[in-house]
Design an enzyme around this catalytic site. Structure first.
Site, PDB file in Angstrom:
ATOM      1  N   MET A 290      40.243  38.735  37.719  1.00  0.00           N
ATOM      2  CA  MET A 290      38.839  38.910  38.091  1.00  0.00           C
ATOM      3  C   MET A 290      38.362  40.292  37.634  1.00  0.00           C
ATOM      4  O   MET A 290      38.140  41.201  38.433  1.00  0.00           O
ATOM      5  CB  MET A 290      38.669  38.752  39.601  1.00  0.00           C
ATOM      6  N   HIS A 291      38.206  40.441  36.324  1.00  0.00           N
ATOM      7  CA  HIS A 291      37.860  41.743  35.758  1.00  0.00           C
ATOM      8  C   HIS A 291      36.574  42.306  36.364  1.00  0.00           C
ATOM      9  O   HIS A 291      36.552  43.402  36.926  1.00  0.00           O
ATOM     10  CB  HIS A 291      37.714  41.628  34.239  1.00  0.00           C
ATOM     11  N   ASP A 292      35.475  41.557  36.230  1.00  0.00           N
ATOM     12  CA  ASP A 292      34.171  42.091  36.621  1.00  0.00           C
ATOM     13  C   ASP A 292      34.054  42.318  38.121  1.00  0.00           C
ATOM     14  O   ASP A 292      33.306  43.195  38.569  1.00  0.00           O
ATOM     15  CB  ASP A 292      33.060  41.154  36.147  1.00  0.00           C
TER      16      ASP A 292
ATOM     17  N   SER B 155      41.246  33.703  31.082  1.00  0.00           N
ATOM     18  CA  SER B 155      41.879  34.985  31.398  1.00  0.00           C
ATOM     19  C   SER B 155      42.953  34.737  32.449  1.00  0.00           C
ATOM     20  O   SER B 155      42.815  35.049  33.625  1.00  0.00           O
ATOM     21  CB  SER B 155      40.855  36.003  31.908  1.00  0.00           C
TER      22      SER B 155
ATOM     23  N   THR C 109      41.816  46.061  36.436  1.00  0.00           N
ATOM     24  CA  THR C 109      41.350  44.667  36.417  1.00  0.00           C
ATOM     25  C   THR C 109      42.454  43.688  36.040  1.00  0.00           C
ATOM     26  O   THR C 109      42.423  42.525  36.460  1.00  0.00           O
ATOM     27  CB  THR C 109      40.144  44.484  35.480  1.00  0.00           C
TER      28      THR C 109
END
Length: 304
Positions: A232-234, A223, A191
């Protein structure tokens, strides 16, 4: 055939992008959403999720979930997402309400009624999933797999070793990782590579109404930055479902540290098999960044 999924989330600005992809990716059939305390309180994550569903006119049932971790005090990520979790855009008023049962029971009921096993996607703390697995173990055969955004094989982001979603409820994560269900872990190893570039971010207001909304939210997201790029972690959990070819996975034994004074919430990933235990998690270790950055505009262009 579209893949049926249930999405457990804590919106959260990058959650909004993941929800858009889950709704509009033609490969997916989002059938249920549930909320959990994480980035902000569960009351706020529920409000934010309902606002997004109304924005996209998506008739997807939503159940509110756990307000606190299983055994410890709650923590949040308001410093990253703002006090409301989704500041920056004025959503219109609506009359939507969550279902009248807790999230884990809503997941149980939907699983038991589904004609085939369902993929669960969890992009917040794992409290609801742990409650489901511990209170309703009869549901396990109805879960195709669990895909999570959480954990790390290396460094953390809320402590030196722990990623936020796992650290927010380590006991829940430990319960889930011990459960025996199939798990795919999209952690910080991938991520942190999933960056939307400043050049692309600048095009969002001209993309569609979703682009305008996300651009407004991103100005409050911490972030990364609009100048250096945003992580864009999720979204990685959704991307893996649609484009698994973009990810390099390795089966590993993963345990969650719940006792350490300095390491609580760490996902201990046995990449080299030192402990001699069978793998319980498919761990994403690398990402085709160029391919990811090509896919994101494609799916967001559909989010009208």
């Amino acid at each position: 055939m579209r893949l049926p999924i249930f999405l457990d989330t804590d919106p959260g600005i990058d959650d909004a992008v993941a929800i858009a992809a889950a709704i509009f990716a033609p490969e997916l059939d989002l059938q249920l959403m549930t909320t959990v305390a994480g980035n902000v309180s569960v009351e706020k994550t529920t409000r934010n999720a309902l606002q997004l569903l109304h924005f996209w006119n998506a008739e997807i049932p939503l159940a509110q979930g756990a307000a606190v971790p299983l055994v410890r005090a709650p923590r949040d990520a308001a410093s990253v997402h703002g006090e409301s979790g989704m500041a920056g855009y004025d959503f219109v008023e609506h009359n939507r309400k969550p279902l009248g049962i807790p999230a884990f029971l809503a997941i149980r009921d939907a699983l038991m009624c589904a004609p085939e096993p369902v993929t669960l996607v969890a992009i917040g703390p794992l409290t609801n999933i742990a409650l489901l697995l511990s209170q309703c173990p009869e549901c396990k055969p109805y879960i195709r797999r669990l895909v999570i955004m959480g954990g790390s094989a290396g460094r953390g982001n809320c402590t030196p070793n722990a990623e936020f979603n796992i650290a927010a409820d380590p006991e829940a994560a430990a319960c889930v990782f011990r459960s025996g269900i199939e798990i795919v872990m999209c952690g910080l190893d991938v991520t942190n590579q999933a960056i939307l570039t400043p050049d692309y971010l600048a095009t969002l207001p001209e993309l569609n109404r979703t682009g305008k909304m996300l651009h407004a939210l991103f100005s409050h997201y911490r972030s990364g930055s609009m100048q250096s790029g945003l992580r864009m972690h999720d979204l990685c959990a959704i991307a893996w479902l649609v484009r698994p070819d973009l990810f390099t996975l390795k089966p590993c034994f993963v345990a969650v540290e719940t006792q350490g004074e300095f390491t609580s919430g760490t996902t201990v990933v046995d990449i080299d098999g030192c402990r001699g235990k069978p793998a319980n998690v498919q761990v994403a270790l690398d990402l085709n960044v160029k391919g990811f950055q090509q896919w994101v505009p494609e799916v967001l262009a559909l989010a009208s």
